[in-house]
Design an enzyme around this catalytic site. Sequence first.
Site, PDB file in Angstrom:
ATOM      1  N   ARG A 263      25.285 -10.004  42.460  1.00 22.80           N
ATOM      2  CA  ARG A 263      25.768 -10.379  41.129  1.00 22.80           C
ATOM      3  C   ARG A 263      27.257 -10.696  41.128  1.00 22.80           C
ATOM      4  O   ARG A 263      27.717 -11.566  40.384  1.00 22.80           O
ATOM      5  CB  ARG A 263      25.454  -9.263  40.128  1.00 22.80           C
ATOM      6  CG  ARG A 263      23.985  -9.203  39.749  1.00 22.80           C
ATOM      7  CD  ARG A 263      23.683  -8.045  38.830  1.00 22.80           C
ATOM      8  NE  ARG A 263      22.314  -8.096  38.340  1.00 22.80           N
ATOM      9  CZ  ARG A 263      21.703  -7.126  37.703  1.00 22.80           C
ATOM     10  NH1 ARG A 263      22.365  -5.999  37.464  1.00 22.80           N
ATOM     11  NH2 ARG A 263      20.466  -7.250  37.283  1.00 22.80           N
TER      12      ARG A 263
ATOM     13  N   LYS B 181       0.160  -4.320  33.568  1.00 26.71           N
ATOM     14  CA  LYS B 181      -0.403  -4.182  32.226  1.00 26.71           C
ATOM     15  C   LYS B 181      -0.325  -5.459  31.404  1.00 26.71           C
ATOM     16  O   LYS B 181       0.704  -6.124  31.376  1.00 26.71           O
ATOM     17  CB  LYS B 181       0.330  -3.060  31.475  1.00 26.71           C
ATOM     18  CG  LYS B 181       0.111  -1.666  32.054  1.00 26.71           C
ATOM     19  CD  LYS B 181       0.801  -0.619  31.195  1.00 26.71           C
ATOM     20  CE  LYS B 181       0.551   0.788  31.720  1.00 26.71           C
ATOM     21  NZ  LYS B 181       1.208   1.811  30.870  1.00 26.71           N
TER      22      LYS B 181
ATOM     23  N   GLY C 289      11.832  -8.698  38.781  1.00 27.60           N
ATOM     24  CA  GLY C 289      12.187  -7.901  39.958  1.00 27.60           C
ATOM     25  C   GLY C 289      11.177  -7.936  41.081  1.00 27.60           C
ATOM     26  O   GLY C 289      11.523  -8.183  42.240  1.00 27.60           O
TER      27      GLY C 289
ATOM     28  N   GLY D 168      15.049  -9.067  31.956  1.00 25.70           N
ATOM     29  CA  GLY D 168      14.545  -9.041  30.590  1.00 25.70           C
ATOM     30  C   GLY D 168      14.786 -10.335  29.840  1.00 25.70           C
ATOM     31  O   GLY D 168      13.945 -10.777  29.051  1.00 25.70           O
TER      32      GLY D 168
END
Length: 393
Positions: free
Chosen positions: A37, A195, A348, A371
């Site tokens: 980063r 999920k 990820g 996100g």
Amino acid sequence: MKFLRLTDLPLAGKRVFIRADLNVPQDDAGNITEDTRIRATIPGIKHAVAAGAAVMVTSHLGRPTEGSLQPGDTLAPIAQRLSEVLGQPVRLVQDWTDGGFEVKPGEVVLLENCRVNKGEKKNDEQLARKMAALCDVYVNDAFGTAHRAEATTHGIAKFAPVACAGPLMAAELDALGKALEKPARPLLAIVAGSKVSTKLTILKSLASKVDQLIVGGGIANTFMLATGMRIGKSLAEPDLVGEAQAIIDIMKSRGAQVPLPVDVVVADELSALARANRIDAADVKPGDLILDVGAKTAKTFASLIAKAGTIVWNGPVGVFEYDQFAGGTRAIAEAIAASKAFSIAGGGDTLAAVAKYKIADKVSYISTGGGAFLEFLEGKTLPAVEVLEQRAA
């Protein structure tokens, strides 16, 4: 998407405030263990320095308590690494929101952890105005935080004289826009994970846009249940079979499909030593755990990838961390690497698969947004992007 770009602005003699994402992992002694980063932020900083700007950079690190800077919260190790990578000194400035510090053209300073400032997370207007007064040009180069409306990602952009996107942010928005707003067809999305509930809104949003939708992992198990297939004791969400069927129906109504496994790899337990059995999907027994797709299914997926014009990949289709359950994910990775389509990968686990199969240079764009990437796929408005668009209008 229309927004101003740092690289298009005159910067000589200007005070430039860059909101970066320097939230890098550290060990217990505070040593940086992975600096991707930091390195990704360098082009924007170097561009501003070369153009003659006085450069201020800030970032969050960890989850500090507002108003209380603890030793583990400081950006001091980041400042040191920035100095090394930039090849020039980077001074760390404490208590910076009221100004009172000097930064000259060609100089770079790092402003201490922005989430220590009271009001940062609540996007406090007074704090945002104070920070905006520090600069002539505000730059958001932190796509990973774009889904959060905070003082350094949203509020300051409203009040700074000029608000623009840095090179990293611009590249991310260009790639996502190319993949989802004006894609080369067929548009194929691969969405996998444990999920359905965590990616239900993404699946619904993509079902109305894509030409093909591949699902994998526990998500695929729920879809299999919805169509009456047996999944043994595999991870699934039986209460969401109706939602899965609805997504299948949306795709079908558009002349598209959700191809489900015709063969699978099963075991009686999930472990590194588990024995993998390759069977037809129709032969799954009550005690079986589905941990990957089989070779026939992987071949079908690869064929769809080969025909795609645009590919969006989020999630491995099996438990690829164990080699005996990695065949499906490897096949997808290799098919994307061989494809001439525009491809974007994010999330990820997806990035871990990209790294494991060494295809980073064969993927058109790798999103580091986490996100923010997922919320963009969901069709949500990202506050930090929206304000840049508003300021460009």
